[in-house]
Write a protein that holds these residues in place. Structure first.
Motif, mmCIF file in Angstrom:
data_model
loop_
_atom_site.group_PDB
_atom_site.id
_atom_site.type_symbol
_atom_site.label_atom_id
_atom_site.label_comp_id
_atom_site.label_asym_id
_atom_site.label_seq_id
_atom_site.Cartn_x
_atom_site.Cartn_y
_atom_site.Cartn_z
ATOM 1 N N UNK A 120 39.286 26.868 -47.171
ATOM 2 C CA UNK A 120 40.089 25.973 -46.337
ATOM 3 C C UNK A 120 39.851 26.278 -44.866
ATOM 4 N N UNK A 121 39.802 27.557 -44.530
ATOM 5 C CA UNK A 121 39.603 27.925 -43.124
ATOM 6 C C UNK A 121 38.991 29.312 -43.045
ATOM 7 N N UNK A 122 38.261 29.538 -41.964
ATOM 8 C CA UNK A 122 37.602 30.826 -41.766
ATOM 9 C C UNK A 122 37.509 31.080 -40.282
ATOM 10 N N UNK A 123 37.644 32.342 -39.911
ATOM 11 C CA UNK A 123 37.243 32.673 -38.551
ATOM 12 C C UNK A 123 36.702 34.086 -38.464
ATOM 13 N N UNK A 124 35.651 34.223 -37.659
ATOM 14 C CA UNK A 124 35.075 35.536 -37.362
ATOM 15 C C UNK A 124 35.468 35.869 -35.937
ATOM 16 N N UNK A 125 36.331 36.858 -35.794
ATOM 17 C CA UNK A 125 36.749 37.277 -34.452
ATOM 18 C C UNK A 125 35.542 37.858 -33.713
ATOM 19 N N UNK A 126 35.540 37.778 -32.393
ATOM 20 C CA UNK A 126 34.403 38.284 -31.617
ATOM 21 C C UNK A 126 34.194 39.765 -31.934
ATOM 22 N N UNK A 127 33.041 40.084 -32.471
ATOM 23 C CA UNK A 127 32.736 41.461 -32.868
ATOM 24 C C UNK A 127 32.863 41.696 -34.363
ATOM 25 N N UNK A 128 33.413 40.722 -35.088
ATOM 26 C CA UNK A 128 33.468 40.828 -36.554
ATOM 27 C C UNK A 128 32.052 40.918 -37.116
ATOM 28 N N UNK A 129 31.919 41.571 -38.274
ATOM 29 C CA UNK A 129 30.587 41.839 -38.814
ATOM 30 C C UNK A 129 29.964 40.607 -39.487
ATOM 31 N N UNK A 130 28.682 40.431 -39.287
ATOM 32 C CA UNK A 130 27.943 39.334 -39.908
ATOM 33 C C UNK A 130 27.974 39.455 -41.441
ATOM 34 N N UNK A 131 27.850 40.666 -41.941
ATOM 35 C CA UNK A 131 27.894 40.845 -43.401
ATOM 36 C C UNK A 131 29.271 40.529 -43.973
ATOM 37 N N UNK A 132 30.277 40.572 -43.134
ATOM 38 C CA UNK A 132 31.650 40.353 -43.608
ATOM 39 C C UNK A 132 32.000 38.878 -43.768
ATOM 40 N N UNK A 133 31.147 37.988 -43.288
ATOM 41 C CA UNK A 133 31.415 36.552 -43.441
ATOM 42 C C UNK A 133 31.549 36.221 -44.924
ATOM 43 N N UNK A 134 30.505 36.498 -45.663
ATOM 44 C CA UNK A 134 30.505 36.204 -47.101
ATOM 45 C C UNK A 134 31.530 37.068 -47.839
ATOM 46 N N UNK A 135 31.654 38.320 -47.420
ATOM 47 C CA UNK A 135 32.569 39.226 -48.113
ATOM 48 C C UNK A 135 34.019 38.752 -47.966
ATOM 49 N N UNK A 136 34.408 38.324 -46.773
ATOM 50 C CA UNK A 136 35.775 37.827 -46.576
ATOM 51 C C UNK A 136 36.018 36.573 -47.425
ATOM 52 N N UNK A 144 29.768 40.192 -61.164
ATOM 53 C CA UNK A 144 29.932 38.882 -61.804
ATOM 54 C C UNK A 144 29.861 37.764 -60.763
ATOM 55 N N UNK A 145 29.562 36.579 -61.230
ATOM 56 C CA UNK A 145 29.512 35.367 -60.407
ATOM 57 C C UNK A 145 28.554 35.593 -59.224
ATOM 58 N N UNK A 146 27.398 36.147 -59.536
ATOM 59 C CA UNK A 146 26.410 36.397 -58.488
ATOM 60 C C UNK A 146 26.890 37.374 -57.433
ATOM 61 N N UNK A 147 27.825 38.226 -57.813
ATOM 62 C CA UNK A 147 28.361 39.200 -56.862
ATOM 63 C C UNK A 147 29.558 38.696 -56.083
ATOM 64 N N UNK A 148 30.015 37.505 -56.385
ATOM 65 C CA UNK A 148 31.154 36.946 -55.632
ATOM 66 C C UNK A 148 32.483 37.583 -56.025
ATOM 67 N N UNK A 149 32.556 38.157 -57.227
ATOM 68 C CA UNK A 149 33.805 38.765 -57.686
ATOM 69 C C UNK A 149 34.002 40.077 -56.940
ATOM 70 N N UNK A 150 34.874 40.093 -55.980
ATOM 71 C CA UNK A 150 35.033 41.272 -55.118
ATOM 72 C C UNK A 150 36.093 42.221 -55.672
ATOM 73 N N UNK A 151 35.738 43.501 -55.714
ATOM 74 C CA UNK A 151 36.673 44.509 -56.220
ATOM 75 C C UNK A 151 37.088 45.471 -55.096
ATOM 76 N N UNK A 152 36.695 45.166 -53.887
ATOM 77 C CA UNK A 152 37.056 45.980 -52.730
ATOM 78 C C UNK A 152 38.312 45.385 -52.086
ATOM 79 N N UNK A 153 39.223 46.219 -51.674
ATOM 80 C CA UNK A 153 40.488 45.770 -51.097
ATOM 81 C C UNK A 153 40.299 44.840 -49.908
ATOM 82 N N UNK A 154 41.269 43.946 -49.708
ATOM 83 C CA UNK A 154 41.226 43.035 -48.574
ATOM 84 C C UNK A 154 41.362 41.584 -48.989
ATOM 85 N N UNK A 155 41.452 41.349 -50.301
ATOM 86 C CA UNK A 155 41.690 39.992 -50.797
ATOM 87 C C UNK A 155 43.034 39.937 -51.504
#
Lengths: 141, 141, 141, 141
Positions: free
Chosen positions: C42-58, C91-102
């Motif tokens: 629905x919505x996304x934002x990368x704050x200035x300085x947020x990590x590029x790798x974290x886009x997909x992870x978030x 699972x799901x091509x790695x989309x199933x995240x098991x790391x905290x933050x979701x």
């Protein structure tokens, strides 16, 4: 058992240098990729100002040219609507490139690798790829 | 609007040369990748004898180090079973590398790119990546 | 026929604002993603300085939390070696995240969406995600 | 070392607001994505009623426009059957978008990012993307 001729990293450097010089000459910063005869990447460079989208496209043009032993612009011709290979462009997850700029590197009739170029027009990309091959063949002589 | 520092192709060449020299010294042909601070590939080379599987691994180590601003071996430590980031290794379609050999390139406290090395042991890969960074920093001085 | 409760873009803005404020407070620029109850962004934002790798992870943390109706750190616990869901991380091509933050967003016992945060430690990511939910629940009251 | 200009999250908010206002005006709820000059996502929103399939399409239109420094509708023209770039639409795993609605964001001749819009007709998508850019340029003045 087969014995295979394959370009090495030194050859890739000659191909890159020839392409890079031509790209500089025409003033178009390019992405340039070199693959071996198995389609696997040997060397790559993105000139300053080369397009981010062209990274994958240059690699995939080289992959296509070396793996299919065919220039990508030839695929462009035979994949037009109604032509025999229509629809091939989306094969291999879209890696099969039918846009000009990918050329096989041929030695004594054998494909030993490929070169793929992207960031300009297809005609510019093909011109720069050919310059890489010309430099390589001159170094072989 | 932000102003960003980013390594250019000349810098990538210095990083590659430093890493290549160290790889030759330890006798392990490597795949070496350089990305910019946005994680996009700038330069790559597979030394003669470098592993085919290491092409993507080297690129993804560099992507991870530059994009996450963190060495890949640090991810290795914090992603062990029971550790906080366990399970991160399969993120981003498996591009998030937690095996040593990926290092961010830092200038004046800013990450300007990354280097990723693969084909040896993780310790060798990291050693070779560090040699690339040492050569780069020496050239900056 | 079912009637579904789903967060709207206005709700997503409240979640984003709450998370962003907390990220600023702890001084960690974050990637923040909001998904609906179908797991769709629905919505996304990368704050200035947020990590590029974290886009997909978030995005994938939010996808996991909303789609599986479960906090990603809970998956972290049950996916450890020997635990019941071991191996789910890829699972799901790695989309199933098991790391905290979701975290799932729950209203009257129903999951109406999710929030995913990445760029800090998993504890920081989870803290910032919770701040988003707290702001959302306060606005509902 | 290069110095790059890149839009920040504040700029992305101005682009989003301009596009959202125009989408509301024409009565078409849109997916709107903003990427930086490296093609990486900065901000995204799906207006209530925006299409689920348009999430990825909007993001990829913005990726294409910023990474290739070219409007996606221009790719549409040159990728028609018989035209020079025929077949490019499936490149980069299908991320290379040739449908209108993706525009580069240009400041002083440099591409600093992109905007991608999807859910309407290509003409509507392009109109809404342009409204985002108009709002951004007005704020720069």
């Amino acid at each position: 058992m087969m014995t295979i001729k394959r370009l090495d990293l030194g050859d890739a450097g000659v191909l890159l240098a020839g392409a890079r010089a031509r790209a500089a000459e025409i003033g178009v910063p390019m992405c340039i990729a070199i693959t071996d005869e198995g389609g696997n990447l040997v060397a790559f460079e993105r000139m300053d100002g080369g397009k981010v989208t062209s990274i994958t496209i240059a690699i995939d043009k080289s992959f296509t040219a070396s793996g299919a032993k065919k220039a990508t612009h030839e695929y462009g011709e035979v994949s037009q609507p109604g032509a025999p290979v229509y629809g091939i462009a989306s094969a291999i997850g879209g890696r099969l490139m039918v846009v000009g700029g990918g050329l096989p590197v041929v030695v004594d009739g054998d494909v030993v690798g490929g070169i793929g170029v992207s960031s300009g027009t297809p005609a510019q990309d093909r011109d720069v790829a050919q310059a890489g091959i010309d430099a390589f063949l001159a170094a072989q002589a």
